[in-house]
Write a protein that holds these residues in place. Structure first.
Motif, PDB file in Angstrom:
ATOM      1  N   VAL A   1       6.306 -11.376   2.154  1.00  0.00           N
ATOM      2  CA  VAL A   1       7.296 -10.417   1.654  1.00  0.00           C
ATOM      3  C   VAL A   1       8.395 -10.254   2.696  1.00  0.00           C
ATOM      4  O   VAL A   1       8.120 -10.129   3.897  1.00  0.00           O
ATOM      5  N   GLU A   2       9.615 -10.241   2.226  1.00  0.00           N
ATOM      6  CA  GLU A   2      10.779 -10.061   3.102  1.00  0.00           C
ATOM      7  C   GLU A   2      11.025  -8.560   3.290  1.00  0.00           C
ATOM      8  O   GLU A   2      11.265  -7.843   2.315  1.00  0.00           O
ATOM      9  N   LEU A   3      10.957  -8.116   4.533  1.00  0.00           N
ATOM     10  CA  LEU A   3      11.133  -6.689   4.822  1.00  0.00           C
ATOM     11  C   LEU A   3      12.527  -6.172   4.465  1.00  0.00           C
ATOM     12  O   LEU A   3      12.643  -5.040   3.990  1.00  0.00           O
ATOM     13  N   PRO A   4      13.610  -6.956   4.650  1.00  0.00           N
ATOM     14  CA  PRO A   4      14.912  -6.445   4.206  1.00  0.00           C
ATOM     15  C   PRO A   4      14.950  -6.179   2.693  1.00  0.00           C
ATOM     16  O   PRO A   4      15.583  -5.223   2.253  1.00  0.00           O
ATOM     17  N   ALA A   5      14.245  -7.003   1.923  1.00  0.00           N
ATOM     18  CA  ALA A   5      14.195  -6.786   0.474  1.00  0.00           C
ATOM     19  C   ALA A   5      13.399  -5.523   0.146  1.00  0.00           C
ATOM     20  O   ALA A   5      13.768  -4.758  -0.754  1.00  0.00           O
ATOM     21  N   ALA A   6      12.312  -5.284   0.875  1.00  0.00           N
ATOM     22  CA  ALA A   6      11.532  -4.059   0.675  1.00  0.00           C
ATOM     23  C   ALA A   6      12.377  -2.841   1.042  1.00  0.00           C
ATOM     24  O   ALA A   6      12.338  -1.812   0.345  1.00  0.00           O
ATOM     25  N   TYR A   7      13.138  -2.950   2.114  1.00  0.00           N
ATOM     26  CA  TYR A   7      14.049  -1.867   2.520  1.00  0.00           C
ATOM     27  C   TYR A   7      15.039  -1.576   1.386  1.00  0.00           C
ATOM     28  O   TYR A   7      15.280  -0.418   1.048  1.00  0.00           O
ATOM     29  N   GLN A   8      15.587  -2.623   0.801  1.00  0.00           N
ATOM     30  CA  GLN A   8      16.564  -2.471  -0.284  1.00  0.00           C
ATOM     31  C   GLN A   8      15.940  -1.777  -1.496  1.00  0.00           C
ATOM     32  O   GLN A   8      16.588  -0.953  -2.140  1.00  0.00           O
ATOM     33  N   VAL A   9      14.687  -2.099  -1.797  1.00  0.00           N
ATOM     34  CA  VAL A   9      13.993  -1.435  -2.905  1.00  0.00           C
ATOM     35  C   VAL A   9      13.926   0.063  -2.642  1.00  0.00           C
ATOM     36  O   VAL A   9      14.225   0.869  -3.531  1.00  0.00           O
ATOM     37  N   LEU A  10      13.534   0.450  -1.425  1.00  0.00           N
ATOM     38  CA  LEU A  10      13.442   1.880  -1.104  1.00  0.00           C
ATOM     39  C   LEU A  10      14.808   2.543  -1.104  1.00  0.00           C
ATOM     40  O   LEU A  10      14.942   3.699  -1.497  1.00  0.00           O
ATOM     41  N   ASP A  11      15.803   1.811  -0.678  1.00  0.00           N
ATOM     42  CA  ASP A  11      17.149   2.359  -0.606  1.00  0.00           C
ATOM     43  C   ASP A  11      17.745   2.585  -1.996  1.00  0.00           C
ATOM     44  O   ASP A  11      18.412   3.591  -2.222  1.00  0.00           O
ATOM     45  N   ALA A  12      17.475   1.664  -2.917  1.00  0.00           N
ATOM     46  CA  ALA A  12      18.148   1.721  -4.208  1.00  0.00           C
ATOM     47  C   ALA A  12      17.245   2.057  -5.399  1.00  0.00           C
ATOM     48  O   ALA A  12      17.733   2.578  -6.401  1.00  0.00           O
ATOM     49  N   HIS A  13      15.946   1.752  -5.314  1.00  0.00           N
ATOM     50  CA  HIS A  13      15.079   1.885  -6.488  1.00  0.00           C
ATOM     51  C   HIS A  13      13.702   2.456  -6.147  1.00  0.00           C
ATOM     52  O   HIS A  13      12.695   2.021  -6.702  1.00  0.00           O
ATOM     53  N   ALA A  14      13.647   3.405  -5.251  1.00  0.00           N
ATOM     54  CA  ALA A  14      12.358   3.919  -4.781  1.00  0.00           C
ATOM     55  C   ALA A  14      11.529   4.523  -5.911  1.00  0.00           C
ATOM     56  O   ALA A  14      10.324   4.264  -6.008  1.00  0.00           O
ATOM     57  N   VAL A  15      12.142   5.313  -6.776  1.00  0.00           N
ATOM     58  CA  VAL A  15      11.387   5.956  -7.856  1.00  0.00           C
ATOM     59  C   VAL A  15      10.802   4.908  -8.782  1.00  0.00           C
ATOM     60  O   VAL A  15       9.624   4.984  -9.158  1.00  0.00           O
ATOM     61  N   HIS A  16      11.579   3.902  -9.135  1.00  0.00           N
ATOM     62  CA  HIS A  16      11.081   2.835 -10.013  1.00  0.00           C
ATOM     63  C   HIS A  16       9.887   2.124  -9.367  1.00  0.00           C
ATOM     64  O   HIS A  16       8.900   1.831 -10.046  1.00  0.00           O
ATOM     65  N   ALA A  17       9.971   1.847  -8.069  1.00  0.00           N
ATOM     66  CA  ALA A  17       8.864   1.168  -7.384  1.00  0.00           C
ATOM     67  C   ALA A  17       7.601   2.020  -7.415  1.00  0.00           C
ATOM     68  O   ALA A  17       6.499   1.500  -7.628  1.00  0.00           O
ATOM     69  N   VAL A  18       7.742   3.322  -7.218  1.00  0.00           N
ATOM     70  CA  VAL A  18       6.579   4.223  -7.258  1.00  0.00           C
ATOM     71  C   VAL A  18       6.018   4.277  -8.674  1.00  0.00           C
ATOM     72  O   VAL A  18       4.800   4.232  -8.867  1.00  0.00           O
ATOM     73  N   GLU A  19       6.878   4.367  -9.669  1.00  0.00           N
ATOM     74  CA  GLU A  19       6.417   4.399 -11.057  1.00  0.00           C
ATOM     75  C   GLU A  19       5.615   3.141 -11.409  1.00  0.00           C
ATOM     76  O   GLU A  19       4.629   3.213 -12.140  1.00  0.00           O
ATOM     77  N   ALA A  20       6.039   2.000 -10.886  1.00  0.00           N
ATOM     78  CA  ALA A  20       5.392   0.726 -11.210  1.00  0.00           C
ATOM     79  C   ALA A  20       4.155   0.438 -10.361  1.00  0.00           C
ATOM     80  O   ALA A  20       3.389  -0.464 -10.687  1.00  0.00           O
ATOM     81  N   ALA A  21       3.953   1.198  -9.309  1.00  0.00           N
ATOM     82  CA  ALA A  21       2.820   0.944  -8.408  1.00  0.00           C
ATOM     83  C   ALA A  21       1.501   1.241  -9.128  1.00  0.00           C
ATOM     84  O   ALA A  21       1.349   2.306  -9.718  1.00  0.00           O
ATOM     85  N   PRO A  22       0.531   0.310  -9.038  1.00  0.00           N
ATOM     86  CA  PRO A  22      -0.745   0.511  -9.714  1.00  0.00           C
ATOM     87  C   PRO A  22      -1.760   1.286  -8.876  1.00  0.00           C
ATOM     88  O   PRO A  22      -2.938   0.940  -8.824  1.00  0.00           O
ATOM     89  N   ALA A  23      -1.321   2.332  -8.234  1.00  0.00           N
ATOM     90  CA  ALA A  23      -2.180   3.116  -7.342  1.00  0.00           C
ATOM     91  C   ALA A  23      -3.216   3.882  -8.148  1.00  0.00           C
ATOM     92  O   ALA A  23      -2.884   4.598  -9.084  1.00  0.00           O
ATOM     93  N   ALA A  24      -4.466   3.721  -7.776  1.00  0.00           N
ATOM     94  CA  ALA A  24      -5.581   4.415  -8.427  1.00  0.00           C
ATOM     95  C   ALA A  24      -6.102   5.506  -7.498  1.00  0.00           C
ATOM     96  O   ALA A  24      -5.743   5.559  -6.316  1.00  0.00           O
ATOM     97  N   ALA A  25      -6.945   6.356  -8.023  1.00  0.00           N
ATOM     98  CA  ALA A  25      -7.549   7.416  -7.217  1.00  0.00           C
ATOM     99  C   ALA A  25      -8.245   6.805  -6.010  1.00  0.00           C
ATOM    100  O   ALA A  25      -8.961   5.813  -6.122  1.00  0.00           O
ATOM    101  N   GLY A  26      -7.990   7.371  -4.847  1.00  0.00           N
ATOM    102  CA  GLY A  26      -8.575   6.870  -3.611  1.00  0.00           C
ATOM    103  C   GLY A  26      -7.828   5.700  -3.008  1.00  0.00           C
ATOM    104  O   GLY A  26      -8.114   5.288  -1.891  1.00  0.00           O
ATOM    105  N   LEU A  27      -6.879   5.157  -3.752  1.00  0.00           N
ATOM    106  CA  LEU A  27      -6.059   4.041  -3.264  1.00  0.00           C
ATOM    107  C   LEU A  27      -4.582   4.363  -3.427  1.00  0.00           C
ATOM    108  O   LEU A  27      -3.804   3.560  -3.921  1.00  0.00           O
ATOM    109  N   GLY A  28      -4.221   5.578  -3.028  1.00  0.00           N
ATOM    110  CA  GLY A  28      -2.836   6.004  -3.088  1.00  0.00           C
ATOM    111  C   GLY A  28      -2.438   6.693  -4.378  1.00  0.00           C
ATOM    112  O   GLY A  28      -1.293   7.111  -4.528  1.00  0.00           O
ATOM    113  N   GLY A  29      -3.364   6.822  -5.304  1.00  0.00           N
ATOM    114  CA  GLY A  29      -3.046   7.445  -6.589  1.00  0.00           C
ATOM    115  C   GLY A  29      -2.603   8.893  -6.464  1.00  0.00           C
ATOM    116  O   GLY A  29      -1.653   9.319  -7.135  1.00  0.00           O
TER     117      GLY A  29
END
Length: 166
Positions: free
Chosen positions: A73-101
């Motif tokens: 994974v390219e860290l500058p691309a991850a930075y850009q996701v947080l900078d521009a689309h953080a809510v979308h990334a969180v919405e799409a994250a498959p976090a379950a209970a005990g694993l960030g849910g």
């Protein structure tokens, strides 16, 4: 036939969550040397980790990477996701209970508020610190993460020795 239950292999989210935790721990462990204040990151450690993990997961999916390939994974691309689309990334994250849910649900509950902005800014600072220290790929950070992990374990052992804890 064997009656033992076989645990499934960790998936992409689990790798992203573990990598994000290591990235945050490195940032916290090296903050003094970089003359960086890390109180916000410490205070919101869990949500910051989940937000960074969501960005790593987002970029890994976009690059069609499997869990063990997350280090590409390219860290500058991850930075850009947080900078521009953080809510979308969180919405799409498959976090379950005990694993960030729980942290994911908290982040979604506070989206659009100063609390979310504070956590997002803290997560951006974590990634910016890694980018400034060198390396555009997550794999490029492996040596620094390992060194900080060893230093953290030594600090824990020294602390136990000083307090007499076993």
């Amino acid at each position: 036939m064997d009656d033992r239950t076989v645990e499934p292999a960790p998936g992409l989210w689990e790798y992203a969550l573990a990598a994000a935790d290591e990235l945050v721990l490195w940032h916290l462990g090296t903050a003094a040397a970089r003359q960086d204040r890390a109180e916000e990151i410490q205070e919101h450690h869990g949500p910051v980790v989940v937000l960074v993990a969501a960005a790593l997961h987002d970029r890994a999916l976009a690059a069609d990477l499997s869990g063990t390939d997350l280090d590409r994974v390219e860290l500058p691309a991850a930075y850009q996701v947080l900078d521009a689309h953080a809510v979308h990334a969180v919405e799409a994250a498959p976090a379950a209970a005990g694993l960030g849910g729980e942290q994911r649900e908290h982040l979604l509950a506070v989206r659009g508020t100063p609390v979310f902005d504070l956590v997002r800014t803290a997560a951006l600072r974590v990634l910016a610190g890694h980018l400034a220290d060198g390396g555009a790929l997550l794999a490029d950070r492996a040596g620094a993460l390992a060194a900080e992990g060893r230093a953290r374990r030594l600090r824990q052992l020294e602390h136990r020795g000083a307090t007499g804890a076993v």
